[in-house]
Design an enzyme around this catalytic site. Sequence first.
Site, short mmCIF file in Angstrom:
data_model
loop_
_atom_site.label_atom_id
_atom_site.label_comp_id
_atom_site.label_asym_id
_atom_site.label_seq_id
_atom_site.Cartn_x
_atom_site.Cartn_y
_atom_site.Cartn_z
N THR A 199 0.86 -1.20 0.00
CA THR A 199 0.00 0.00 0.00
C THR A 199 0.89 1.24 0.00
O THR A 199 2.02 1.18 0.47
CB THR A 199 -0.86 -0.05 1.28
OG1 THR A 199 -1.76 -1.11 1.15
CG2 THR A 199 -1.58 1.24 1.56
N ARG A 227 -14.76 -6.58 -0.39
CA ARG A 227 -14.15 -6.24 0.90
C ARG A 227 -13.53 -4.83 0.86
O ARG A 227 -12.86 -4.45 -0.08
CB ARG A 227 -13.07 -7.27 1.24
CG ARG A 227 -12.31 -6.98 2.55
CD ARG A 227 -11.00 -6.26 2.30
NE ARG A 227 -10.17 -6.18 3.50
CZ ARG A 227 -9.04 -5.49 3.56
NH1 ARG A 227 -8.61 -4.82 2.52
NH2 ARG A 227 -8.33 -5.44 4.68
N GLY A 229 -11.10 -2.17 3.06
CA GLY A 229 -10.13 -2.18 4.17
C GLY A 229 -10.13 -0.87 4.94
O GLY A 229 -11.08 -0.09 4.89
N ASP A 230 -9.03 -0.64 5.62
CA ASP A 230 -8.91 0.55 6.46
C ASP A 230 -8.51 1.80 5.68
O ASP A 230 -8.73 2.91 6.14
CB ASP A 230 -7.84 0.30 7.54
CG ASP A 230 -6.49 0.01 6.90
OD1 ASP A 230 -6.41 -0.87 6.00
OD2 ASP A 230 -5.49 0.66 7.27
N THR A 250 -0.45 1.18 7.07
CA THR A 250 -0.42 0.05 6.14
C THR A 250 -0.29 -1.24 6.94
O THR A 250 0.48 -1.31 7.89
CB THR A 250 0.74 0.17 5.14
OG1 THR A 250 0.79 -1.05 4.37
CG2 THR A 250 2.10 0.41 5.80
N GLY A 251 -1.08 -2.22 6.58
CA GLY A 251 -1.05 -3.47 7.31
C GLY A 251 -2.38 -4.16 7.23
O GLY A 251 -3.17 -3.90 6.31
N GLY A 253 -5.78 -4.48 7.50
CA GLY A 253 -6.80 -3.45 7.63
C GLY A 253 -7.89 -3.72 8.64
O GLY A 253 -8.39 -2.80 9.29
#
Length: 332
Positions: A199, A227, A229-230, A250-251, A253
């Site tokens: 990301t 889906r 994410g964050d 980043t990771g 989410g």
Amino acid sequence: MMNRMLFPFFAILVFLSTACNSPVDKNRTPDPQPVAYEYALVLHGGAGSMNFENLPEPRQQQYKHALDSALQLGLDLLKKGGASIDAVEVVIRCMEDNPLFNAGKGAVFTSEGKNEMDASIMTGEDLNAGAVAGVTDIRNPISAARAVMEQSKHVILAGEGASVFAEEVGLEIVDPSYFYTKHRFESLQRALEKEKHGTVGCVALDRNRNLCAGTSTGGMTNKKYGRIGDSPIIGAGTYANNRTCGVSGTGHGEFFMRWLVAYDISALMEYKGMDVEEAAKEVVEKKLVEAGGDGGVICLDKYGRAAMVTNTSGMFRAYGNSNGDRVVAIFK
Ligand code: ASP
């Protein structure tokens, strides 16, 4: 010249007014006034499990070169007096166009073999924000996020509605096949669990002391169709507030959303008087680790000081400021 002379007085004023308004933890002795940079920029290109085997030297050099050129683009713009929002957009567009990163061209594939992208942007001056989620044909999702913020009454637009809107405001729409890259497709086929994330994100502070943060992603490899994410969620993957800091995460989410990682860092600074490094470590190295969520953040405080913290073995990252300090790094 004038700017240079006025800057220290302005920085003191900003510091004093913030110190007076914020409830600060009484047990802490306030830090002496930090050095403030005239401008600064920090960026990431994703965090994850990285080692010399899955990232051999030539590949590391490719990433470092990409991080360094994106950093330079943003710093050049800020040096000329450009706004932090323009710097964030330019830096993220550059990384979205680079297939090395999991954003725009190079986005990972869903379990159905499609590319669905998320992006968001937030300005710290007015807490304004915009985001797009699950978009499949907008070449630069970060610009669409900015358009949602500036040209609509909403904060998030998703899927087809976001594409129609992006087209209406004149952004480039591409055939979804534009986002296909062999490397990402093969990752899906192998269903690599340890795929580094990739990301991209950026936080900038401009000469007017305005912070802006942005994040753009293809999400997680093999994610379910639909889906989100964050990264497009304000407070989870992105946050900016001139009183505290700007953050891009980043990771994994799902954890960043449930732990509201980006906002939590800002809140720890605002309510507990932590500095940016302490706050980022508290959230990423303690709370997220206890929860089992992997990932990292890049943050810039209102003085232009950066925190780049990850609980994974690596995070593509770079930082630069008006003093000429410069960092480009991959491993923890
Ligand atoms: N946070 C992103 C997501 O969960 C993925 C990443 O940062 O690699 O969608």
